[in-house]
Design a protein around this motif. Sequence first.
Motif, PDB file in Angstrom:
ATOM      1  N   VAL A 163       0.841  -1.204   0.000  1.00 54.16           N
ATOM      2  CA  VAL A 163       0.000   0.000   0.000  1.00 54.16           C
ATOM      3  C   VAL A 163       0.874   1.251   0.000  1.00 54.16           C
ATOM      4  N   ALA A 164       1.895   1.257   0.855  1.00 51.54           N
ATOM      5  CA  ALA A 164       2.796   2.412   0.916  1.00 51.54           C
ATOM      6  C   ALA A 164       3.873   2.347  -0.159  1.00 51.54           C
ATOM      7  N   SER A 165       4.296   1.117  -0.529  1.00 52.15           N
ATOM      8  CA  SER A 165       5.342   0.906  -1.546  1.00 52.15           C
ATOM      9  C   SER A 165       6.596   1.717  -1.235  1.00 52.15           C
ATOM     10  N   GLN A 166       7.009   1.694   0.027  1.00 52.49           N
ATOM     11  CA  GLN A 166       8.237   2.336   0.465  1.00 52.49           C
ATOM     12  C   GLN A 166       9.048   1.330   1.275  1.00 52.49           C
ATOM     13  N   THR A 167      10.361   1.471   1.245  1.00 56.11           N
ATOM     14  CA  THR A 167      11.218   0.568   2.002  1.00 56.11           C
ATOM     15  C   THR A 167      10.791   0.572   3.474  1.00 56.11           C
ATOM     16  N   CYS A 168      10.571  -0.626   4.018  1.00 54.20           N
ATOM     17  CA  CYS A 168      10.118  -0.723   5.408  1.00 54.20           C
ATOM     18  C   CYS A 168      10.519  -2.073   5.984  1.00 54.20           C
TER      19      CYS A 168
ATOM     20  N   ASP B 275      18.091   4.977   3.729  1.00 50.31           N
ATOM     21  CA  ASP B 275      17.499   5.414   2.469  1.00 50.31           C
ATOM     22  C   ASP B 275      18.199   4.702   1.307  1.00 50.31           C
ATOM     23  N   LEU B 276      17.447   3.910   0.561  1.00 48.74           N
ATOM     24  CA  LEU B 276      18.010   3.158  -0.563  1.00 48.74           C
ATOM     25  C   LEU B 276      17.485   3.650  -1.905  1.00 48.74           C
ATOM     26  N   ALA B 277      16.704   4.720  -1.894  1.00 47.97           N
ATOM     27  CA  ALA B 277      16.080   5.216  -3.125  1.00 47.97           C
ATOM     28  C   ALA B 277      17.129   5.529  -4.176  1.00 47.97           C
ATOM     29  N   GLY B 278      16.859   5.093  -5.403  1.00 52.72           N
ATOM     30  CA  GLY B 278      17.760   5.344  -6.517  1.00 52.72           C
ATOM     31  C   GLY B 278      18.813   4.282  -6.728  1.00 52.72           C
ATOM     32  N   THR B 279      18.907   3.298  -5.815  1.00 48.02           N
ATOM     33  CA  THR B 279      19.909   2.246  -5.956  1.00 48.02           C
ATOM     34  C   THR B 279      19.623   1.401  -7.203  1.00 48.02           C
ATOM     35  N   PRO B 280      20.596   1.225  -8.090  1.00 46.70           N
ATOM     36  CA  PRO B 280      20.367   0.387  -9.274  1.00 46.70           C
ATOM     37  C   PRO B 280      20.156  -1.076  -8.863  1.00 46.70           C
ATOM     38  N   ILE B 281      19.172  -1.728  -9.467  1.00 50.81           N
ATOM     39  CA  ILE B 281      18.855  -3.111  -9.147  1.00 50.81           C
ATOM     40  C   ILE B 281      18.535  -3.869 -10.430  1.00 50.81           C
ATOM     41  N   LEU B 282      19.004  -5.105 -10.486  1.00 53.43           N
ATOM     42  CA  LEU B 282      18.698  -5.991 -11.602  1.00 53.43           C
ATOM     43  C   LEU B 282      17.895  -7.174 -11.069  1.00 53.43           C
ATOM     44  N   LEU B 283      16.716  -7.391 -11.639  1.00 58.27           N
ATOM     45  CA  LEU B 283      15.867  -8.521 -11.289  1.00 58.27           C
ATOM     46  C   LEU B 283      16.031  -9.587 -12.358  1.00 58.27           C
TER      47      LEU B 283
ATOM     48  N   TRP C  51      14.301 -14.130 -17.928  1.00 58.84           N
ATOM     49  CA  TRP C  51      13.592 -12.854 -17.833  1.00 58.84           C
ATOM     50  C   TRP C  51      14.398 -11.931 -16.923  1.00 58.84           C
ATOM     51  N   HIS C  52      14.443 -10.648 -17.277  1.00 61.36           N
ATOM     52  CA  HIS C  52      15.139  -9.710 -16.393  1.00 61.36           C
ATOM     53  C   HIS C  52      14.544  -8.311 -16.538  1.00 61.36           C
ATOM     54  N   ALA C  53      14.765  -7.504 -15.532  1.00 61.30           N
ATOM     55  CA  ALA C  53      14.356  -6.101 -15.542  1.00 61.30           C
ATOM     56  C   ALA C  53      15.421  -5.285 -14.846  1.00 61.30           C
ATOM     57  N   ALA C  54      15.960  -4.298 -15.544  1.00 60.55           N
ATOM     58  CA  ALA C  54      16.943  -3.381 -14.980  1.00 60.55           C
ATOM     59  C   ALA C  54      16.215  -2.124 -14.529  1.00 60.55           C
ATOM     60  N   THR C  55      16.284  -1.810 -13.249  1.00 62.16           N
ATOM     61  CA  THR C  55      15.488  -0.712 -12.720  1.00 62.16           C
ATOM     62  C   THR C  55      16.205  -0.106 -11.503  1.00 62.16           C
ATOM     63  N   THR C  56      15.471   0.658 -10.694  1.00 64.24           N
ATOM     64  CA  THR C  56      16.030   1.254  -9.486  1.00 64.24           C
ATOM     65  C   THR C  56      15.052   1.072  -8.332  1.00 64.24           C
ATOM     66  N   LEU C  57      15.565   1.177  -7.109  1.00 59.04           N
ATOM     67  CA  LEU C  57      14.705   1.148  -5.941  1.00 59.04           C
ATOM     68  C   LEU C  57      14.028   2.503  -5.759  1.00 59.04           C
ATOM     69  N   LEU C  58      12.799   2.464  -5.278  1.00 53.24           N
ATOM     70  CA  LEU C  58      12.060   3.696  -4.998  1.00 53.24           C
ATOM     71  C   LEU C  58      12.470   4.272  -3.644  1.00 53.24           C
TER      72      LEU C  58
END
Length: 271
Positions: free
Chosen positions: A140-145, A160-168, A264-271
């Motif tokens: 619901v909040a979709s924030q690191t917790c 605070d991890l926002a903006g950290t590059p992440i590969l799924l 399957w993969h997705a290159a993205t960032t943490l919110l």
Amino acid sequence: MHEAAPAKVNLALHLRRRREDGYHDLETIFAFTAFGDTLHAEPADTLTLRIDGEHAEAAGAGPDNLVIRAARALADAAGIHAGAELHLEKRIPVAAGLGGGSADAAATLRLLGRLWQLDWPATRLEALAAGLGADVPACVASQTCFGQGKGETLSRWPHDLAGTPILLVNPRVAVPTGPVFAGWDQADRGGIDAQAPLASLRNDMTPAACAIAPVIGEVLEALSRQPGTTLVRMSGSGATCLALFETVGARDTAAAALAPHGWWHAATTLL
């Protein structure tokens, strides 16, 4: 109207004990990514759901879909008889440890709350979300917790991890959560220390998931060989694995290196 449904990852997941109700007490670090599904809604007299995207068929648009269940739960709790024409763009793989259904349910609560002009605070939506699944309140909040209990007892994560590059990365294998929990060895190896380095924490479901789908171990090994990683871990009950990177360039180089596997993969960032 539309709403993002960010994919959920578990940066750590420590199992503590099996409860009498069949659930498990756990401690976890929930984080969310810029990658995810998108939910659209238009006013209507009844509730309908249409799904498209790569994983639409696996998600299914029947009455058991969490989007429909969340919509009905919100309508019942609010005592209203409004409907909605819902359209889900399904990008998150199903049964992948990324909380796709939970993210979609949470997006439904947020979106229909706006469409139906309920003006409910997040805490009220989270309380309703708890009846839809253990991961839905965090989504619901979709924030690191930090999550405890079944995952529904939430508190602030101090880093605070926002903006950290992440590969799924998912080896295109669906791993049902139930058998993975059943395969846990029942050993309590301790809780999560917020001051400990992320790399020193763990996912206690990894051995059981790898026993069911050994290719998960191959993904984790392949990610661990990539330069610039700061964390490599399986998310949730699998089969998706994740790697955090020092830079976007290192993440994208790793994505290109793993592409020949056909995973399957997705290159993205943490919110």
